[in-house]
Write an enzyme that holds these catalytic residues in place. Structure first.
Site, PDB file in Angstrom:
ATOM      1  N   ASP A  22       0.820  -1.216   0.000  1.00  0.00           N
ATOM      2  CA  ASP A  22       0.000   0.000   0.000  1.00  0.00           C
ATOM      3  C   ASP A  22       0.854   1.268   0.000  1.00  0.00           C
ATOM      4  OD1 ASP A  22      -2.291   1.505   0.055  1.00  0.00           O
ATOM      5  OD2 ASP A  22      -2.628   1.271   2.200  1.00  0.00           O
ATOM      6  N   HIS A  39       2.687   3.030  -9.030  1.00  0.00           N
ATOM      7  CA  HIS A  39       2.552   1.572  -9.213  1.00  0.00           C
ATOM      8  C   HIS A  39       3.788   0.989  -9.900  1.00  0.00           C
ATOM      9  CE1 HIS A  39      -1.367   1.796  -7.580  1.00  0.00           C
ATOM     10  NE2 HIS A  39      -1.917   2.427  -8.611  1.00  0.00           N
ATOM     11  N   LEU A 132      11.171 -20.150  -2.920  1.00  0.00           N
ATOM     12  CA  LEU A 132      10.010 -19.412  -2.409  1.00  0.00           C
ATOM     13  C   LEU A 132       8.719 -19.778  -3.147  1.00  0.00           C
ATOM     14  CD1 LEU A 132       9.020 -16.901  -0.678  1.00  0.00           C
ATOM     15  CD2 LEU A 132       9.428 -15.546  -2.736  1.00  0.00           C
TER      16      LEU A 132
END
Ligand code: FPP
Length: 237
Positions: A22, A39, A132
Site C-alpha cells: 500500500d 505503481h 520461495l
C-alpha cells in the site's frame, strides 16, 4: 545480497509472510507524479522484496496486487496495474532462474485472456521450483473467497454435520498452503482490507508509515526482528 548471509542465530523466520503493498498513490503524489508512476515504483519494490525473501529462505510470500474492489479506480489506473502485471508475467525468467514457484490467487476469470494465458504458462513453468512459494493476489477479496468456498461445499453435497474448518480452508484459493504467520502493511493504514481474512485468524501484524515503493529489505528485516519478539500463544497461556 541478503543483509544476512545466514539467519542470525536463533532467529525464527515466519513460514508465510503476507504483504499489503500500500501507498503507491501517495508516493507518486508526494513527487507530483501520476498515480501510475507510483505503481511502477511499487512493482519494482515487489520484485526486489520477492527476490530477497527467496534469498533468505522464506517458504511462502503472498502479496496483494489487486483487490475485488480495485476495479472502482479510474480506468487508466486499472490498465496501468494490469500492464505491470503483463510485464512481470512476460519476464518468466523471474521465476525460472530464481527457483521461485509462482501462483495466482483470486477470481482470475474477469482478467484479459492474454493475462490468463501468461498466468497459466508461468504457473506451469515454475511448478517444480523448490524455493520461495510466491502467491500474487489478483482480483482477490477475502469475503468473495469464502463465499466461493461455501458454494463449492454446497455443490459437492457435503452434509452440514461433516463441515469442519479444514473443509473450508481446503476450498479457499490458498488450499494446501500454511496460513500466514505474519502480515505486513506499510503506508500508515491499520486495516486488513478484505485480505486473507480467514487465513489471518492467528497472524501477527506489522504496520509502518513507510510507503510501499520506499520499502526495502531493511524494513523487512526490522519487521522479522519484531516478529521474533512476539509471544504467539494461539489462545493458550
Ligand atoms: C495500493 O496502493 C496498491 C495497489 C492497489 C496496487 C499494487 C500493485 C503493484 C505494487 C504493482 C503491480 C504488481 C505486480 C505483481 C507486478 P494505493 O494505490 O492504494 O496507494 P494509496 O493508498 O497511496 O493511494
Amino acid at each position: 545480497m541478503p543483509l544476512f548471509k545466514k539467519q542470525p542465530q536463533n532467529r525464527i523466520l515466519p513460514t508465510h509472510i503476507a504483504i499489503i503493498m500500500d501507498g503507491n498513490g501517495r508516493w507518486a503524489k508526494k513527487r507530483s507524479m501520476p498515480r501510475s508512476a507510483g505503481h511502477v515504483a511499487g512493482a519494482k519494490t515487489f520484485k526486489n522484496i520477492a527476490r530477497y525473501c527467496n534469498k533468505i529462505g522464506l517458504k511462502y510470500l503472498t502479496v496483494y496486487a489487486f483487490s475485488t474492489e480495485n476495479w472502482k479506480r479510474p480506468k487508466d489506473e486499472v490498465e496501468g496495474i494490469m500492464n505491470l502485471l503483463r510485464d512481470y508475467l512476460k519476464d518468466a525468467e523471474n521465476f525460472k532462474n530464481e527457483n521461485i514457484k509462482v501462483k495466482f490467487i483470486g477470481d482470475l476469470e474477469p482478467l484479459a485472456d492474454d493475462i490468463k494465458e501468461l498466468i497459466k504458462k508461468d504457473e506451469d513453468g515454475s511448478k517444480d521450483a523448490t524455493g520461495l512459494n510466491l502467491s500474487i493476489a489478483i482480483n482477490y477479496g477475502g469475503k468473495d473467497e469464502i463465499t466461493k468456498a461455501v458454494r463449492k461445499i454446497v455443490n459437492e453435497g457435503i452434509p452440514a454435520a461433516e463441515i469442519t474448518e479444514q473443509t473450508i480452508s481446503d476450498r479457499l484459493y490458498t488450499g494446501g498452503m500454511p496460513d500466514p504467520d505474519f502480515i505486513i502493511r506499510p503506508s500508515g493504514e491499520y486495516r486488513l482490507s478484505n485480505y486473507l481474512i480467514w487465513q489471518s485468524a492467528y497472524a501477527e501484524y506489522w504496520f509502518s508509515d513507510v510507503l510501499w515503493p520506499d520499502f526495502t529489505p531493511k524494513h523487512l528485516e526490522k519487521a522479522i526482528d519484531d516478529y521474533n519478539h512476539r509471544n504467539r500463544r494461539f489462545g493458550g497461556v
